[in-house]
Motif scaffolding. Structure first.
Motif, mmCIF file in Angstrom:
data_model
loop_
_atom_site.group_PDB
_atom_site.id
_atom_site.type_symbol
_atom_site.label_atom_id
_atom_site.label_comp_id
_atom_site.label_asym_id
_atom_site.label_seq_id
_atom_site.Cartn_x
_atom_site.Cartn_y
_atom_site.Cartn_z
ATOM 1 N N ASN A 82 0.906 -1.022 0.040
ATOM 2 C CA ASN A 82 0.081 0.002 0.093
ATOM 3 C C ASN A 82 0.847 1.200 -0.040
ATOM 4 O O ASN A 82 0.523 2.270 -0.876
ATOM 5 C CB ASN A 82 -1.152 0.099 1.242
ATOM 6 C CG ASN A 82 -1.936 -0.953 1.077
ATOM 7 O OD1 ASN A 82 -2.260 -1.673 0.022
ATOM 8 N ND2 ASN A 82 -2.670 -1.354 2.202
ATOM 9 N N ILE A 83 2.018 1.365 0.721
ATOM 10 C CA ILE A 83 2.861 2.200 0.674
ATOM 11 C C ILE A 83 3.476 2.558 -0.531
ATOM 12 O O ILE A 83 3.546 3.626 -1.223
ATOM 13 C CB ILE A 83 4.072 2.229 1.995
ATOM 14 C CG1 ILE A 83 3.316 2.349 3.099
ATOM 15 C CG2 ILE A 83 5.073 3.134 1.547
ATOM 16 C CD1 ILE A 83 4.260 1.936 4.421
ATOM 17 N N ALA A 86 0.793 4.197 -3.168
ATOM 18 C CA ALA A 86 0.755 5.393 -2.697
ATOM 19 C C ALA A 86 1.978 6.292 -3.430
ATOM 20 O O ALA A 86 1.630 7.412 -4.055
ATOM 21 C CB ALA A 86 0.674 5.661 -1.332
ATOM 22 N N LEU A 87 3.212 5.909 -3.137
ATOM 23 C CA LEU A 87 4.344 6.482 -3.674
ATOM 24 C C LEU A 87 4.174 6.407 -5.017
ATOM 25 O O LEU A 87 4.367 7.405 -5.945
ATOM 26 C CB LEU A 87 5.660 5.746 -3.046
ATOM 27 C CG LEU A 87 5.860 6.135 -1.512
ATOM 28 C CD1 LEU A 87 6.994 5.456 -1.409
ATOM 29 C CD2 LEU A 87 6.085 7.689 -1.454
ATOM 30 N N ALA A 89 1.632 6.263 -7.282
ATOM 31 C CA ALA A 89 0.535 7.250 -7.550
ATOM 32 C C ALA A 89 1.069 8.382 -7.577
ATOM 33 O O ALA A 89 0.760 9.234 -8.617
ATOM 34 C CB ALA A 89 -0.926 6.806 -6.810
ATOM 35 N N TRP A 90 1.624 9.036 -6.433
ATOM 36 C CA TRP A 90 1.967 10.174 -6.092
ATOM 37 C C TRP A 90 2.950 10.773 -7.519
ATOM 38 O O TRP A 90 2.979 11.564 -7.981
ATOM 39 C CB TRP A 90 2.654 10.347 -4.888
ATOM 40 C CG TRP A 90 3.144 11.701 -4.640
ATOM 41 C CD1 TRP A 90 2.680 12.881 -4.402
ATOM 42 C CD2 TRP A 90 4.525 11.868 -4.712
ATOM 43 N NE1 TRP A 90 3.560 13.945 -4.250
ATOM 44 C CE2 TRP A 90 4.770 13.487 -4.234
ATOM 45 C CE3 TRP A 90 5.886 11.319 -4.949
ATOM 46 C CZ2 TRP A 90 6.042 14.206 -4.090
ATOM 47 C CZ3 TRP A 90 7.150 11.991 -4.807
ATOM 48 C CH2 TRP A 90 7.410 13.296 -4.393
#
Length: 100
Positions: A82-83, A86-87, A89-90
């Motif tokens: 998940n981390i 998120a990274l 996607a960012w």
């Protein structure tokens, strides 16, 4: 613990295939469009895929307490995945904003 029902197995297995296809197609789009951020997104999906494989492995052996370590591995891989997502996607949003 009880054996999973047939519909639950169906969902578990299809989710694995769906995740594999998503990784494959995102990687292919990355190659065609030459966008490295998409390749990072595809790579970031791998820990979650491994997490799902750990969960299914535990279920295949009927959830024995001797393999309970797989539950912790699955939780850790989900957290890491998940981390990573998120990274990624960012990073994708950041690179797309630079193109505008």
């Amino acid at each position: 613990m009880h054996v999973l029902s047939l519909p639950t197995w169906f969902i578990h297995i299809l989710t694995l295939f769906e995740w594999l296809l998503a990784i494959f197609f995102i990687n292919q789009i990355s190659k065609q469009s030459n966008k490295k951020a998409l390749k990072w997104l595809a790579m970031a999906m791998l820990p979650n895929l491994a997490s799902a494989m750990a969960a299914i492995t535990w279920h295949i052996y009927d959830n024995p307490s001797s393999l309970y370590g797989l539950v912790y591995i699955q939780a850790l891989l989900t957290f890491i995945g998940n981390i990573c997502l998120a990274l990624a996607a960012w990073n994708l949003v950041k690179t797309e904003k630079q193109l505008i």
